[in-house]
Design an enzyme around this catalytic site. Structure first.
Site, PDB file in Angstrom:
ATOM      1  N   GLY A 166      11.265   8.391  -9.903  1.00 26.67           N
ATOM      2  CA  GLY A 166       9.967   7.856 -10.302  1.00 26.67           C
ATOM      3  C   GLY A 166       8.737   8.540  -9.734  1.00 26.67           C
ATOM      4  O   GLY A 166       7.684   8.536 -10.347  1.00 26.67           O
TER       5      GLY A 166
ATOM      6  N   GLU B  40       6.407   7.303  -2.553  1.00 30.97           N
ATOM      7  CA  GLU B  40       7.097   6.402  -3.482  1.00 30.97           C
ATOM      8  C   GLU B  40       6.212   6.118  -4.697  1.00 30.97           C
ATOM      9  O   GLU B  40       4.987   6.046  -4.570  1.00 30.97           O
ATOM     10  CB  GLU B  40       7.414   5.077  -2.789  1.00 30.97           C
ATOM     11  CG  GLU B  40       8.862   4.886  -2.394  1.00 30.97           C
ATOM     12  CD  GLU B  40       9.819   4.659  -3.563  1.00 30.97           C
ATOM     13  OE1 GLU B  40       9.589   5.174  -4.669  1.00 30.97           O
ATOM     14  OE2 GLU B  40      10.815   3.950  -3.341  1.00 30.97           O
ATOM     15  N   ASP B  41       6.828   5.910  -5.830  1.00 30.80           N
ATOM     16  CA  ASP B  41       6.073   5.519  -7.018  1.00 30.80           C
ATOM     17  C   ASP B  41       5.624   4.066  -6.898  1.00 30.80           C
ATOM     18  O   ASP B  41       4.454   3.740  -7.066  1.00 30.80           O
ATOM     19  CB  ASP B  41       6.900   5.729  -8.292  1.00 30.80           C
ATOM     20  CG  ASP B  41       8.298   5.115  -8.205  1.00 30.80           C
ATOM     21  OD1 ASP B  41       8.689   4.616  -7.117  1.00 30.80           O
ATOM     22  OD2 ASP B  41       9.022   5.131  -9.217  1.00 30.80           O
TER      23      ASP B  41
ATOM     24  N   ASP C 172       8.396  -2.561  -4.845  1.00 33.45           N
ATOM     25  CA  ASP C 172       8.577  -3.823  -5.560  1.00 33.45           C
ATOM     26  C   ASP C 172       9.033  -4.884  -4.554  1.00 33.45           C
ATOM     27  O   ASP C 172       8.205  -5.512  -3.890  1.00 33.45           O
ATOM     28  CB  ASP C 172       9.588  -3.570  -6.685  1.00 33.45           C
ATOM     29  CG  ASP C 172       9.783  -4.748  -7.603  1.00 33.45           C
ATOM     30  OD1 ASP C 172       8.900  -5.612  -7.644  1.00 33.45           O
ATOM     31  OD2 ASP C 172      10.813  -4.807  -8.297  1.00 33.45           O
TER      32      ASP C 172
ATOM     33  N   LYS D  56       3.668  -4.215  -5.597  1.00 33.24           N
ATOM     34  CA  LYS D  56       3.628  -5.568  -6.157  1.00 33.24           C
ATOM     35  C   LYS D  56       3.804  -6.548  -5.013  1.00 33.24           C
ATOM     36  O   LYS D  56       4.931  -6.947  -4.687  1.00 33.24           O
ATOM     37  CB  LYS D  56       4.785  -5.764  -7.144  1.00 33.24           C
ATOM     38  CG  LYS D  56       4.744  -4.886  -8.375  1.00 33.24           C
ATOM     39  CD  LYS D  56       5.947  -5.212  -9.258  1.00 33.24           C
ATOM     40  CE  LYS D  56       6.071  -4.293 -10.429  1.00 33.24           C
ATOM     41  NZ  LYS D  56       7.356  -4.468 -11.143  1.00 33.24           N
TER      42      LYS D  56
ATOM     43  N   PHE E  67       6.175  -5.854 -15.036  1.00 27.33           N
ATOM     44  CA  PHE E  67       6.884  -4.593 -15.194  1.00 27.33           C
ATOM     45  C   PHE E  67       5.965  -3.542 -15.819  1.00 27.33           C
ATOM     46  O   PHE E  67       5.260  -3.801 -16.789  1.00 27.33           O
ATOM     47  CB  PHE E  67       8.127  -4.781 -16.068  1.00 27.33           C
ATOM     48  CG  PHE E  67       9.048  -3.605 -15.997  1.00 27.33           C
ATOM     49  CD1 PHE E  67       9.903  -3.444 -14.922  1.00 27.33           C
ATOM     50  CD2 PHE E  67       9.032  -2.636 -16.995  1.00 27.33           C
ATOM     51  CE1 PHE E  67      10.735  -2.333 -14.837  1.00 27.33           C
ATOM     52  CE2 PHE E  67       9.863  -1.524 -16.911  1.00 27.33           C
ATOM     53  CZ  PHE E  67      10.707  -1.373 -15.828  1.00 27.33           C
ATOM     54  N   VAL E  68       5.950  -2.350 -15.232  1.00 26.58           N
ATOM     55  CA  VAL E  68       5.091  -1.268 -15.734  1.00 26.58           C
ATOM     56  C   VAL E  68       5.916  -0.017 -16.041  1.00 26.58           C
ATOM     57  O   VAL E  68       6.982   0.200 -15.453  1.00 26.58           O
ATOM     58  CB  VAL E  68       3.968  -0.917 -14.726  1.00 26.58           C
ATOM     59  CG1 VAL E  68       2.934  -2.025 -14.638  1.00 26.58           C
ATOM     60  CG2 VAL E  68       4.534  -0.619 -13.338  1.00 26.58           C
TER      61      VAL E  68
ATOM     62  N   ASP F 239       9.955   4.454 -15.366  1.00 26.00           N
ATOM     63  CA  ASP F 239      10.717   4.284 -16.602  1.00 26.00           C
ATOM     64  C   ASP F 239      11.083   2.838 -16.884  1.00 26.00           C
ATOM     65  O   ASP F 239      11.100   1.987 -15.983  1.00 26.00           O
ATOM     66  CB  ASP F 239      12.017   5.085 -16.536  1.00 26.00           C
ATOM     67  CG  ASP F 239      13.052   4.424 -15.640  1.00 26.00           C
ATOM     68  OD1 ASP F 239      12.713   4.098 -14.474  1.00 26.00           O
ATOM     69  OD2 ASP F 239      14.187   4.195 -16.090  1.00 26.00           O
TER      70      ASP F 239
ATOM     71  N   ARG G 255       8.844   7.777 -18.871  1.00 24.05           N
ATOM     72  CA  ARG G 255       8.350   8.527 -17.699  1.00 24.05           C
ATOM     73  C   ARG G 255       7.275   9.540 -18.072  1.00 24.05           C
ATOM     74  O   ARG G 255       6.423   9.886 -17.260  1.00 24.05           O
ATOM     75  CB  ARG G 255       9.507   9.285 -17.022  1.00 24.05           C
ATOM     76  CG  ARG G 255      10.562   8.389 -16.406  1.00 24.05           C
ATOM     77  CD  ARG G 255      11.442   9.208 -15.472  1.00 24.05           C
ATOM     78  NE  ARG G 255      12.700   8.547 -15.163  1.00 24.05           N
ATOM     79  CZ  ARG G 255      12.865   7.666 -14.185  1.00 24.05           C
ATOM     80  NH1 ARG G 255      11.841   7.318 -13.426  1.00 24.05           N
ATOM     81  NH2 ARG G 255      14.047   7.129 -13.952  1.00 24.05           N
TER      82      ARG G 255
HETATM   83  P1  IMP Z   1      12.258  -2.062  -4.459  1.00 24.70           P
HETATM   84  O1  IMP Z   1      13.425  -1.543  -3.703  1.00 24.70           O
HETATM   85  O2  IMP Z   1      12.507  -3.445  -5.010  1.00 24.70           O
HETATM   86  O3  IMP Z   1      10.946  -1.983  -3.689  1.00 24.70           O
HETATM   87  O4  IMP Z   1      12.128  -1.193  -5.779  1.00 24.70           O
HETATM   88  C1  IMP Z   1      11.658   0.083  -5.807  1.00 24.70           C
HETATM   89  C2  IMP Z   1      12.129   0.788  -7.073  1.00 24.70           C
HETATM   90  O5  IMP Z   1      12.327  -0.100  -8.198  1.00 24.70           O
HETATM   91  C3  IMP Z   1      11.067   1.756  -7.527  1.00 24.70           C
HETATM   92  O6  IMP Z   1      11.197   3.007  -6.879  1.00 24.70           O
HETATM   93  C4  IMP Z   1      11.293   1.829  -9.023  1.00 24.70           C
HETATM   94  O7  IMP Z   1      12.252   2.809  -9.322  1.00 24.70           O
HETATM   95  C5  IMP Z   1      11.838   0.474  -9.404  1.00 24.70           C
HETATM   96  N1  IMP Z   1      10.783  -0.398  -9.988  1.00 24.70           N
HETATM   97  C6  IMP Z   1      10.262  -1.514  -9.438  1.00 24.70           C
HETATM   98  N2  IMP Z   1       9.334  -2.069 -10.228  1.00 24.70           N
HETATM   99  C7  IMP Z   1       9.240  -1.276 -11.325  1.00 24.70           C
HETATM  100  C8  IMP Z   1       8.420  -1.323 -12.524  1.00 24.70           C
HETATM  101  O8  IMP Z   1       7.576  -2.213 -12.743  1.00 24.70           O
HETATM  102  N3  IMP Z   1       8.616  -0.319 -13.422  1.00 24.70           N
HETATM  103  C9  IMP Z   1       9.523   0.680 -13.218  1.00 24.70           C
HETATM  104  N4  IMP Z   1      10.297   0.761 -12.124  1.00 24.70           N
HETATM  105  C10 IMP Z   1      10.162  -0.198 -11.169  1.00 24.70           C
END
Ligand code: IMP
Length: 178
Positions: free
Chosen positions: A48, A102-103, A106, A134, A155-156, A162, A168
């Protein structure tokens, strides 16, 4: 740009290219100042973050290195559960000023598992830059040192992010219409 469709879902414009570019310039300005006399190592987490990392790196006016890694989750033993492994991390982090790219953060699960592994290598410093966060989705609290945008728990897609493999390449960020 108006609404777009990715797979079976409709998305509406959320963060446009000039907002993203403007915020990246601001973040790069801070990094240029904070790391002026250092030689930081940026570690971008694929997939991402490739677009964000690329645009951010172009704005850096300091000596800096970058490497790209992928995180893979393996099933460990019963007691360890699954284990997060970094593929492609061939740099020695000891004594380095490391910046994770990081992108989106979440739940925070990914970074909360990965950061201790990096700390284990004893970098001189370890900071995080993320384009999106978020806060409402937080399960594992993470300190983001350089943040692009704080966004609602929606969700984005686009700008490297993606939905099930697609989206992407969209140059701006779109939000799911619910
Ligand atoms: P975390 O481990 O829950 O913080 O999730 C991080 C990963 O989940 C990111 O690097 C993304 O790949 C994916 N992700 C979380 N939210 C989104 C979203 O809204 N759109 C796309 N990918 C997401």
């Amino acid at each position: 740009m108006g609404e777009i469709r990715v797979h079976d879902k409709q998305f509406e414009p959320y963060l446009n290219a000039s907002m993203i570019a403007g915020r990246i310039k601001e973040i790069a300005g801070k990094l240029n100042k904070d790391y002026a006399d250092k030689k930081p190592l940026f570690i971008a987490i694929l997939n991402g973050s490739f677009m964000f990392a690329s645009d951010l790196f172009k704005e850096l006016a300091i000596d800096a290195e970058i490497c790209f890694i992928k995180l893979a989750s393996y099933k460990g033993t019963k007691s360890t559960g699954h284990v997060l492994t970094a593929i492609g991390l061939d740099m020695d982090l000891f004594g380095r000023d490391v910046v994770i790219v990081e992108d989106i953060v979440d739940t925070g699960k990914t970074l909360s598992e990965f950061l201790p592994q990096l700390k284990h290598q004893q970098p001189a410093s370890l900071k995080i830059v993320a384009l999106l966060h978020k806060p409402e989705a937080t399960v594992f609290p993470i300190t983001i040192d350089y943040l692009g945008f704080s966004i609602p728990n929606k969700f984005v897609v686009g700008y490297g992010l993606d939905y099930d493999g697609l989206g992407r390449n969209i140059p701006e960020i779109f939000k799911l219409i619910e």
